[in-house]
Design a protein around this motif. Structure first.
Motif, PDB file in Angstrom:
ATOM      1  N   ASN A 198       0.817  -1.219   0.000  1.00 37.13           N
ATOM      2  CA  ASN A 198       0.000   0.000   0.000  1.00 37.13           C
ATOM      3  C   ASN A 198       0.854   1.274   0.000  1.00 37.13           C
ATOM      4  OD1 ASN A 198      -2.437   1.353  -0.081  1.00 37.13           O
ATOM      5  ND2 ASN A 198      -2.593   1.484   2.156  1.00 37.13           N
ATOM      6  N   ARG A 199       1.886   1.284  -0.822  1.00 34.82           N
ATOM      7  CA  ARG A 199       2.773   2.430  -1.009  1.00 34.82           C
ATOM      8  C   ARG A 199       3.513   2.862   0.258  1.00 34.82           C
ATOM      9  NH1 ARG A 199      -0.539   6.594  -5.027  1.00 34.82           N
ATOM     10  NH2 ARG A 199      -1.444   4.996  -6.389  1.00 34.82           N
ATOM     11  N   GLN A 200       3.719   1.952   1.170  1.00 36.16           N
ATOM     12  CA  GLN A 200       4.544   2.242   2.354  1.00 36.16           C
ATOM     13  C   GLN A 200       5.996   1.967   1.987  1.00 36.16           C
ATOM     14  OE1 GLN A 200       3.074   3.597   5.160  1.00 36.16           O
ATOM     15  NE2 GLN A 200       1.311   3.595   3.764  1.00 36.16           N
ATOM     16  N   PHE A 201       6.617   2.969   1.354  1.00 33.06           N
ATOM     17  CA  PHE A 201       7.935   2.774   0.770  1.00 33.06           C
ATOM     18  C   PHE A 201       9.094   3.082   1.725  1.00 33.06           C
ATOM     19  CE2 PHE A 201       5.585   4.052  -3.314  1.00 33.06           C
ATOM     20  CZ  PHE A 201       5.267   2.736  -3.601  1.00 33.06           C
ATOM     21  N   ARG A 202       8.800   3.312   3.011  1.00 33.47           N
ATOM     22  CA  ARG A 202       9.857   3.656   3.964  1.00 33.47           C
ATOM     23  C   ARG A 202       9.879   2.677   5.147  1.00 33.47           C
ATOM     24  NH1 ARG A 202      11.673   9.031   3.711  1.00 33.47           N
ATOM     25  NH2 ARG A 202      11.565   9.752   1.553  1.00 33.47           N
ATOM     26  N   PRO A 203      10.304   1.449   4.948  1.00 36.04           N
ATOM     27  CA  PRO A 203      10.383   0.504   6.069  1.00 36.04           C
ATOM     28  C   PRO A 203      11.452   0.930   7.082  1.00 36.04           C
ATOM     29  CG  PRO A 203      11.432  -0.416   4.125  1.00 36.04           C
ATOM     30  CD  PRO A 203      10.775   0.856   3.681  1.00 36.04           C
ATOM     31  N   ASN A 207      15.533  -5.732   4.741  1.00 28.94           N
ATOM     32  CA  ASN A 207      14.862  -7.032   4.587  1.00 28.94           C
ATOM     33  C   ASN A 207      13.475  -7.055   5.229  1.00 28.94           C
ATOM     34  OD1 ASN A 207      17.188  -8.007   3.301  1.00 28.94           O
ATOM     35  ND2 ASN A 207      18.094  -8.605   5.266  1.00 28.94           N
ATOM     36  N   GLN A 208      12.848  -5.889   5.262  1.00 33.20           N
ATOM     37  CA  GLN A 208      11.470  -5.815   5.748  1.00 33.20           C
ATOM     38  C   GLN A 208      10.489  -5.811   4.579  1.00 33.20           C
ATOM     39  OE1 GLN A 208      10.737  -2.616   8.509  1.00 33.20           O
ATOM     40  NE2 GLN A 208       8.524  -2.695   8.233  1.00 33.20           N
ATOM     41  N   ALA A 209      10.862  -5.108   3.497  1.00 35.00           N
ATOM     42  CA  ALA A 209      10.001  -5.045   2.309  1.00 35.00           C
ATOM     43  C   ALA A 209      10.866  -5.019   1.060  1.00 35.00           C
ATOM     44  CB  ALA A 209       9.108  -3.806   2.359  1.00 35.00           C
ATOM     45  N   TRP A 210      10.580  -5.928   0.142  1.00 35.61           N
ATOM     46  CA  TRP A 210      11.270  -5.978  -1.154  1.00 35.61           C
ATOM     47  C   TRP A 210      10.262  -5.696  -2.265  1.00 35.61           C
ATOM     48  CZ3 TRP A 210      14.491 -11.200  -0.852  1.00 35.61           C
ATOM     49  CH2 TRP A 210      15.506 -11.040   0.109  1.00 35.61           C
ATOM     50  N   TYR A 233      14.377  -0.420   2.154  1.00 37.25           N
ATOM     51  CA  TYR A 233      15.042   0.348   3.221  1.00 37.25           C
ATOM     52  C   TYR A 233      16.277   1.073   2.683  1.00 37.25           C
ATOM     53  CZ  TYR A 233      17.618   1.550   7.427  1.00 37.25           C
ATOM     54  OH  TYR A 233      18.319   2.246   8.389  1.00 37.25           O
ATOM     55  N   SER A 234      17.128   0.364   1.979  1.00 37.21           N
ATOM     56  CA  SER A 234      18.389   0.939   1.495  1.00 37.21           C
ATOM     57  C   SER A 234      18.359   1.286   0.016  1.00 37.21           C
ATOM     58  CB  SER A 234      19.537  -0.048   1.748  1.00 37.21           C
ATOM     59  OG  SER A 234      19.311  -1.251   1.016  1.00 37.21           O
ATOM     60  N   ARG A 235      17.276   0.905  -0.676  1.00 34.84           N
ATOM     61  CA  ARG A 235      17.164   1.060  -2.133  1.00 34.84           C
ATOM     62  C   ARG A 235      18.241   0.245  -2.868  1.00 34.84           C
ATOM     63  NH1 ARG A 235      12.958   3.261  -0.404  1.00 34.84           N
ATOM     64  NH2 ARG A 235      11.900   4.934  -1.503  1.00 34.84           N
ATOM     65  N   ALA A 306       6.271   1.957  -7.665  1.00 40.49           N
ATOM     66  CA  ALA A 306       7.042   3.055  -8.261  1.00 40.49           C
ATOM     67  C   ALA A 306       8.536   2.955  -8.006  1.00 40.49           C
ATOM     68  CB  ALA A 306       6.517   4.386  -7.729  1.00 40.49           C
ATOM     69  N   CYS A 307       8.952   2.427  -6.867  1.00 41.31           N
ATOM     70  CA  CYS A 307      10.381   2.441  -6.511  1.00 41.31           C
ATOM     71  C   CYS A 307      11.225   1.586  -7.454  1.00 41.31           C
ATOM     72  CB  CYS A 307      10.562   1.980  -5.069  1.00 41.31           C
ATOM     73  SG  CYS A 307       9.824   3.107  -3.869  1.00 41.31           S
ATOM     74  N   ILE A 308      10.799   0.362  -7.709  1.00 40.15           N
ATOM     75  CA  ILE A 308      11.589  -0.502  -8.593  1.00 40.15           C
ATOM     76  C   ILE A 308      11.461  -0.041 -10.044  1.00 40.15           C
ATOM     77  CG2 ILE A 308       9.722  -2.180  -8.888  1.00 40.15           C
ATOM     78  CD1 ILE A 308      13.518  -2.938  -8.649  1.00 40.15           C
ATOM     79  N   GLU A 309      10.304   0.504 -10.411  1.00 43.31           N
ATOM     80  CA  GLU A 309      10.160   1.046 -11.757  1.00 43.31           C
ATOM     81  C   GLU A 309      11.041   2.282 -11.934  1.00 43.31           C
ATOM     82  OE1 GLU A 309       6.208   1.614 -13.118  1.00 43.31           O
ATOM     83  OE2 GLU A 309       5.549  -0.413 -12.614  1.00 43.31           O
ATOM     84  N   SER A 310      11.193   3.044 -10.855  1.00 41.10           N
ATOM     85  CA  SER A 310      12.085   4.197 -10.892  1.00 41.10           C
ATOM     86  C   SER A 310      13.530   3.753 -11.099  1.00 41.10           C
ATOM     87  CB  SER A 310      11.964   4.998  -9.589  1.00 41.10           C
ATOM     88  OG  SER A 310      12.904   6.053  -9.570  1.00 41.10           O
TER      89      SER A 310
END
Length: 368
Positions: A198-203, A207-210, A233-235, A306-310
Motif C-alpha cells: 500500500n505504497r509504504q515505501f519507507r520501512p 529485509n522488511q520489504a522488497w 530500506y536501502s534502495r 514506483a520504486c523498482i520502476e524508478s
C-alpha cells in the motif's frame, strides 16, 4: 555599400547591433584613406585598393560584432571580468582589438596577467576542480543537486545555485536520456495477491520489504530482459537476473539470488506488479518456501510499484539509452557492472539522505 543597398547608417548600425557613431567612424576612415567605397553615384569604382580597404573594414566589423556579442554581459566596466574575458578569447581575436572594443588598455591587461592569484580565485578554482571531479566520477550523470550534496559531505559549504552556475560555465551537463516501454502482462487467470504494501515505501529495517519488477534492454541480437529485486530500506538491488526470455524462471532466479545474498531472518513483504511471472504458481510457492508475504499492485496502477520502476528508469537513462549493445553478452556485462559497482556502491540516493545503498545498509548494521 550602404548607399548601394539603399540603407542609412542608423539602419545598418541597428542590424549589426552597433552604435551609429562606430559605423559613421568607419565611413569617415574609408573616405580619408582615399577609397571610393561610398561614391555619390552609388556604384563602387573598380579600384583594388578601395576594395581591399572595404573588405578589411567588413572583417573588422564582423570581428568586433562577434566580440561584442560574446562580451555583452561583461560590459559593466568591471576590469577583472573584462580582463578574464579577453584572456579567454585571446587566441580567437587579437588582444589589441579585444582591448579596444572593451575600452581597456593593453598595458592594464598585461599587468593583470602577471598579478598574483587572490585567495578567492584560488578557492574558486579548487571548487571548479572538485565539481568536475565529482561530475566525471558519476560517469557524467549527476546534476547540480547531487553534486552539491557530495560537496557538503566533503565539508564544502556551497549553494546549489553556485554549483549550477559553475557547471553551466564549464559545459558540464548530465547526459541522461528518457525512453519508456511497458512489459507487464496482467491478462491471465492466475491468483492475484492483495496490495499489502500500500505504497509504504519507507520501512524501518533492511529485509522488511522488497519490490520486484522486469524490464527490457535492446541489443542488436534482440531483447534482453532484466528481473530486479530491491530492498526498500536501502534502495539496494539485492538480486537480479538477465535472460533473452521474459518468463517465470527469470523472475525466480532473481528472487533466489536476493534470498541467498541477504539471508533475511524475519518474514519479508514481497511486492510486485500483476505480471504472470510473479502470479505463477511456482513463484508463489517459492515465496511460501522463503516465508515471504506476497503483495501486488492494483490493476493498472504503476505508482504502487514506483520504486523498482524508478530504478529501471534510472538504469535506462544513465546506461541503456546512452550506449548501443551489439550483443546480449555485452549488455549483460555493462548492466552487471552498473548495478554492483556503481548503483549499489557509488551512486547517492536522495531518499536515503544522499547515501549509497551499500552505505545505508552498513550504517544500519553498525548501529544495530
Amino acid at each position: 555599400m550602404i548607399q548601394e543597398e539603399g540603407k542609412t547608417v542608423p539602419q545598418v548600425a541597428k542590424e549589426l547591433g552597433l552604435h551609429t557613431n562606430t559605423v559613421y567612424r568607419w565611413v569617415s576612415e574609408i573616405k580619408q584613406d582615399g577609397g571610393q567605397a561610398f561614391p555619390g553615384s552609388g556604384q563602387l569604382k573598380d579600384d583594388d585598393k578601395a576594395i581591399k580597404a572595404l573588405q578589411k573594414q567588413i572583417r573588422d566589423l564582423q570581428e568586433e560584432n562577434d566580440i561584442l556579442k560574446k562580451g555583452h554581459a561583461l560590459l559593466c566596466k568591471r576590469p577583472a571580468l573584462i580582463y578574464a574575458f579577453i584572456h579567454k578569447y585571446r587566441f580567437q581575436c587579437h588582444v589589441a582589438k579585444l582591448c579596444a572594443v572593451m575600452d581597456v588598455s593593453r598595458s592594464g591587461y598585461y599587468k593583470w596577467t602577471k598579478r598574483k592569484t587572490s585567495k578567492q580565485e584560488k578557492s574558486r578554482k579548487k571548487l571548479e576542480q572538485r565539481i568536475r571531479r565529482i561530475f566525471l566520477d558519476s560517469r557524467r550523470l549527476y546534476g547540480s543537486p547531487k553534486i552539491t550534496q557530495m560537496l557538503h559531505k566533503q565539508g564544502s559549504r556551497v549553494s546549489e545555485k553556485t554549483v549550477a552556475r559553475i557547471m553551466k560555465e564549464q559545459g558540464l551537463k548530465s547526459r541522461t536520456a528518457k525512453k519508456y516501454k511497458a512489459t507487464t502482462n496482467s491478462k491471465h487467470n492466475l491468483p492475484i495477491a492483495e496490495n499489502v504494501l500500500n505504497r509504504q515505501f519507507r520501512p524501518n529495517t533492511p529485509n522488511q520489504a522488497w519490490v520486484a519488477d522486469i524490464t527490457y534492454i535492446a541489443t542488436d541480437e534482440g531483447w534482453l530482459y532484466l528481473a530486479s529485486v530491491m530492498d526498500l530500506y536501502s534502495r539496494k538491488i539485492v538480486g537480479f537476473q538477465m535472460s533473452d526470455r521474459m518468463n517465470k524462471e527469470l523472475a525466480l532466479q532473481a528472487l533466489d539470488r536476493a534470498y541467498h545474498q541477504q539471508r533475511p531472518s524475519n518474514s519479508v513483504l514481497h511486492h510486485s506488479d500483476r505480471g504472470s511471472q510473479y502470479a505463477s504458481h511456482d513463484y508463489q510457492a517459492r515465496l511460501s518456501t522463503y516465508k515471504m508475504i506476497a503483495s501486488m499492485s492494483r490493476k493498472g496502477n504503476c505508482y504502487d510499484n514506483a520504486c523498482i520502476e524508478s530504478f529501471h528508469s534510472i538504469l535506462k537513462k544513465e546506461l541503456i539509452h546512452l550506449e548501443r549493445f551489439k550483443t546480449r553478452e555485452q549488455a549483460r556485462k555493462r548492466i552487471f557492472e552498473y548495478i554492483l559497482c556503481f548503483y549499489n556502491a557509488k551512486r547517492i540516493h536522495s531518499t536515503i539522505g544522499y547515501l549509497t545503498p551499500n552505505e545505508c545498509e552498513r550504517r544500519y548494521r553498525k548501529a544495530a
